[in-house]
Scaffold this motif. Structure first.
Motif: not given
Ligand SMILES: NC(=O)c1ccc[n+]([C@@H]2O[C@H](COP(=O)([O-])OP(=O)(O)OC[C@H]3O[C@@H](n4cnc5c(N)ncnc54)[C@H](O)[C@@H]3O)[C@@H](O)[C@H]2O)c1
Length: 274
Positions: A41, A62-65, A68, A71, A74-75, A79
């Motif tokens: 991040q 935004d750090q995201v994999d 997933d 995640s 959410r992103s 976000k």
């Protein structure tokens, strides 16, 4: 036309290569961009601040994999609202990896999760979010020329990209049901730190003078193709081939070819009963 100026965009795989070049271009044109990637991040925030400098828009990181699902949701959904107060109506599913088929089944599966599953999930999450927000929008998925042509060096990578093309061409109805156009880009060999470098060494292994090594794309050229697909509202369910000399819409006519084949086709001998 979903004007880029003042719009909100979400780009995966944005920390380097094609995704970074596209994020820069979107911000330069006045979009507010969520740059999503695996990068840690604090490093990502510095990168986003640098991308924002002098641009007409703003980038946040935004750090995201993307593999997933929680995640990713959410992103992509939360976000942009948190950062810019609205849903992203330009969504770019660009994150991707490349592995050799001899890397083993676990790595091949991991590749399919990023290159295909995250793209399909990302398309539906984006479409639902845009419908819920009552906004028209555009999703652009990242395939490859290896999704239009055989790629004997990496059959599993080619399979993941052919699947992205097939998925995208089959998403035509989302425009009517959700107000979302879904297109994909199919870049030829592009100079990027990981996927590009992987193919460079792969092609060199096969032939030091491999023709695909002679004329490589710059990420900025590929980014321009995304911009063209975003700006042209007529384009839905299209695959754009991006090559060093020319870019074009790859007009598949699988249905026509199949119908013609059934009409004219040579009858193949029936299999003997086993
Ligand atoms: N470089 C080429 O020659 C080429 C050609 C055709 C298509 N592509 C495709 O273009 C896309 C971008 O690749 P690139 O060449 O810029 O490569 P790159 O490796 O430089 O960048 C890919 C980015 O995706 C991110 N990423 C990977 N897995 C992720 C995950 N699970 N979650 C979030 N982010 C993840 C990486 O961290 C990286 O920043 C990929 O889908 C790739 O397959 C590349």
């Amino acid at each position: 036309m979903p004007a880029i100026q003042g719009s909100t965009a979400w780009v995966s795989g944005a920390a380097q290569g094609i995704g970074l070049a596209l994020s820069r271009e979107l911000v330069a044109k006045g979009a507010n961009v969520v740059m999503a990637d695996l990068m840690e991040q604090s490093k990502g925030q510095k990168l986003a601040a640098e991308v924002s400098q002098g641009g007409a828009g703003v980038a946040v990181y935004d750090q995201v994999d993307v593999t997933d699902s929680g995640s990713l949701h959410r992103s992509m959904v939360d976000k942009p609202k948190e950062a810019f107060g609205c849903c992203a109506f330009i969504v770019i599913n660009n994150a991707g990896i490349a592995v050799s088929d001899d890397a083993g089944e676990a790595k091949m599966k991991a590749m399919v999760d990023v290159n295909l599953m995250a793209v399909m999930r990302g398309t539906y999450v984006a479409a639902e979010a845009m419908r819920a927000a009552g906004q028209k929008g555009v999703v652009i998925n990242t395939a490859s020329m290896g999704g239009l042509l055989p790629l004997p060096e990496t059959p599993a990578y080619a399979a993941s990209k052919w699947a992205v093309v097939g998925f995208t061409l089959s998403c035509r109805p989302l425009k009517k049901s959700h107000g979302v156009r879904v297109n994909c880009v199919c870049p030829a060999m592009t100079q990027t730190p990981a996927v590009g470098a992987f193919f460079e060494s792969k092609f060199k292994e096969a032939d030091a003078n491999h023709p695909l090594l002679q004329d490589q794309l710059l990420p900025e050229v590929v980014a321009d193709a995304y911009i063209a697909l975003i700006e042209n509202e007529k384009l839905n369910s299209q695959a754009a081939a991006i090559m060093p000399q020319v870019s074009y819409l790859h007009n598949f006519d699988f249905v026509g070819v199949t119908m013609q084949g059934m009409k004219d086709g040579v009858k193949l001998p029936r299999r003997a009963k086993l």
